[in-house]
Design an enzyme around this catalytic site. Structure first.
Site, short mmCIF file in Angstrom:
data_model
loop_
_atom_site.label_atom_id
_atom_site.label_comp_id
_atom_site.label_asym_id
_atom_site.label_seq_id
_atom_site.Cartn_x
_atom_site.Cartn_y
_atom_site.Cartn_z
N ASP A 35 37.10 67.87 5.51
CA ASP A 35 38.59 67.94 5.73
C ASP A 35 38.56 68.48 4.11
O ASP A 35 37.85 69.11 3.51
CB ASP A 35 39.73 66.89 5.96
CG ASP A 35 39.70 66.34 6.78
OD1 ASP A 35 38.81 66.55 7.94
OD2 ASP A 35 39.95 65.11 7.62
N LYS A 57 42.30 70.75 8.76
CA LYS A 57 43.22 71.26 9.45
C LYS A 57 44.61 71.20 8.69
O LYS A 57 44.45 70.71 7.26
CB LYS A 57 43.42 69.98 10.48
CG LYS A 57 42.68 70.47 11.34
CD LYS A 57 42.84 69.01 12.58
CE LYS A 57 42.45 68.96 13.31
NZ LYS A 57 40.28 69.34 12.92
N MET A 172 52.75 62.96 6.15
CA MET A 172 53.39 63.86 6.36
C MET A 172 54.46 64.54 7.13
O MET A 172 55.00 64.95 8.52
CB MET A 172 52.04 64.56 7.11
CG MET A 172 50.86 64.26 7.07
SD MET A 172 49.38 63.83 8.08
CE MET A 172 49.93 62.11 8.55
#
Length: 492
Positions: A35, A57, A172
């Site tokens: 990632d 991402k 997040m």
């Protein structure tokens, strides 16, 4: 025969929080599928022939679809490879690791899970905030703050979260912060409830923004808080003012430091700088290439001179046994080379304080020499051999390696020139960096010793800092002292 997939947590960002098991698997993997949010240097120990695949991402930017990640996992595992699926944090905490494990189980592919330190615990801890505290919070809930605001209804039970008797940790949730605060207050949490947002938790540049449910959205907006960030709600958030430790323990916090030495040697220096709080820009300007050599019988010489740590390590790649050095007196240029020799179990007989050939010449003035061998780089100054020959000694040169330029991409070049400091550990790193970067203007220039400083001056740049001890450790000490004196602001 199918291979195996390891679902590995890379931790929250500080390379020191990578587990031993994670490092072992990375070192042996055939394929690493990783990632975006993995620690700097996490891939340094991967085999040179391993395949690295990025499937990161990023909110608002291009994303690799999960279906493509799934396809890669199955393809490489079915080909019999050892695959590390490297994820930021912990693979089973908002990491889709469970979904990938289900995929592998359904396909009949063997897998293992290697937990990682999750950001919801690590980021608050680095900000001095315990997620639980006796008599303050006896429970903690981890919540995703990344719900799609366009959805007709939320998947979260906001009244239950508001009534939760403990700490709430949102992952997040920066963009959704006003909505999070509003719903918690509407559910019964007091507006005065302490809140802390930890941006870039455990990383250089970490910062904490404190407030309450009534004020945190506005304070975060004023501070320009950006992902990755963790938001913690609850009375323990107020402990950050009392227990904050990171900046006091890290004298280079907020500084950006460029490391220009060869990539193979940069990791230890970079790790030390990161441990002191610096944001490290790795901009290797040089590469060391081994030369094919035949080492003569060292017992035939009265004196063996080693002129650099690289030369020491290359010599032992050839001789392998320290007993081969038992015959001649051994002289080295400076404490750094002496330390490298000591790592191989040998103590130098002659060690000048200054890491320049002239100092070694002076230190050898009273040493009788009839035949000497100088082990060094292909292109090196002839100060030492010339001085020994003038004394009547027979001198042979053993060229063990060469230093060549390492291509420097535009991103690394601009980051290095925009740093607060650029460090140089050899004259060749100065020369090749200046050529690749188009100059030396911008950062404060940190030199490991006189020869490196001389090269800076030859190119028209005065070193801002020169290490008193001509070793990487001495360079770091000098940089820390300079940062304390100048209070240099962080690079933008």
């Amino acid at each position: 025969m199918s291979g195996v997939v390891y679902l590995v947590g890379a931790g929250p960002g500080d390379p020191g929080l990578l587990t031993t098991r994670a490092l072992e698997l990375l070192a042996s993997a055939d394929v690493v599928i990783h990632d975006r949010l993995i620690p700097a240097g996490a891939l340094d120990g991967v085999r040179p022939d391993a395949e690295l695949l990025y499937v990161g991402k990023e909110g608002g930017g291009e994303q690799v679809p999960q279906d493509e990640t799934n396809r890669l996992l199955l393809e490489h595992a079915r080909a019999g490879r050892s695959v590390v699926r490297l994820k930021g944090g912990d693979p089973f905490v908002f990491g889709r690791g469970g979904e990938e494990a289900q995929l592998l189980r359904a396909a009949g592919i063997r897998y293992e899970v290697v937990p990682g330190v999750t950001a919801g615990v690590a980021a608050p801890a680095y900000a001095g905030v315990p997620v639980t505290q006796r008599e303050v919070a006896s429970a903690v809930a981890f919540v995703t703050g990344h719900e799609d605001p366009a959805k007709p209804e939320t998947a979260l039970d906001w009244p239950a979260l508001a009534a939760f008797p403990g700490t709430l940790v949102f992952y997040m949730g920066v963009r959704a912060l006003p909505r999070i605060a509003e719903r918690l207050v509407a559910g019964g949490r007091p507006e005065s409830e302490p809140v802390v947002i930890v941006e870039r938790g455990t990383l250089p540049g970490q910062r904490a923004v404190h407030g309450t449910l009534a004020t945190i959205a506005e304070r975060a907006a004023q501070a320009g808080v950006r992902p990755p960030s963790i938001t913690l709600v609850g009375p323990v958030a107020a402990l950050g003012d009392e227990l904050a430790w990171l900046e006091a323990a890290r004298p280079l916090a907020g500084r950006r430091v460029a490391v220009t030495r060869a990539r193979a040697q940069a990791s230890a220096l970079a790790a030390r700088l990161r441990a002191l709080g610096a944001e490290v820009v790795e901009a290797p300007a040089i590469r060391v290439e081994a030369l094919s050599v035949t080492v003569p019988d060292l017992h035939a010489y009265e004196l063996l001179c080693l002129t650099s740590p690289n030369g020491v390590h290359r010599l032992f790649e050839e001789v392998r046994d320290a007993r081969a050095l038992a015959g001649p007196r051994i002289a080295v240029i400076g404490p750094g080379t002496a330390r490298a020799l000591r790592e191989h179990g040998v103590e130098a007989d002659v060690v000048p304080e200054r890491s320049v050939a002239e100092s070694l010449v002076e230190a050898l003035r009273g040493v009788p020499v009839r035949r000497a061998l100088i082990a060094r780089a292909e292109e090196a100054r002839d100060v030492l051999p010339d001085a020994l020959r003038e004394r009547g000694a027979e001198v042979e040169i053993l060229e063990l390696y060469r230093t060549v330029a390492e291509p420097l991409d535009a991103v690394a070049r601009d980051a290095a020139l925009g740093a607060d400091y650029a460090t140089f550990t050899s004259a060749s790193s100065v020369r090749f960096f200046a050529e690749a970067a188009g100059g030396l203007e911008g950062p404060r220039l940190v030199s490991i010793g006189p020869a490196t400083s001389a090269e800076l001056r030859r190119l028209g740049a005065e070193p801002d800092v020169e290490a008193a001890e001509h070793t990487p450790e001495g360079l770091v000490a000098a940089l820390v002292a300079d940062a304390g004196r100048t209070g240099a602001p962080a690079a933008s």
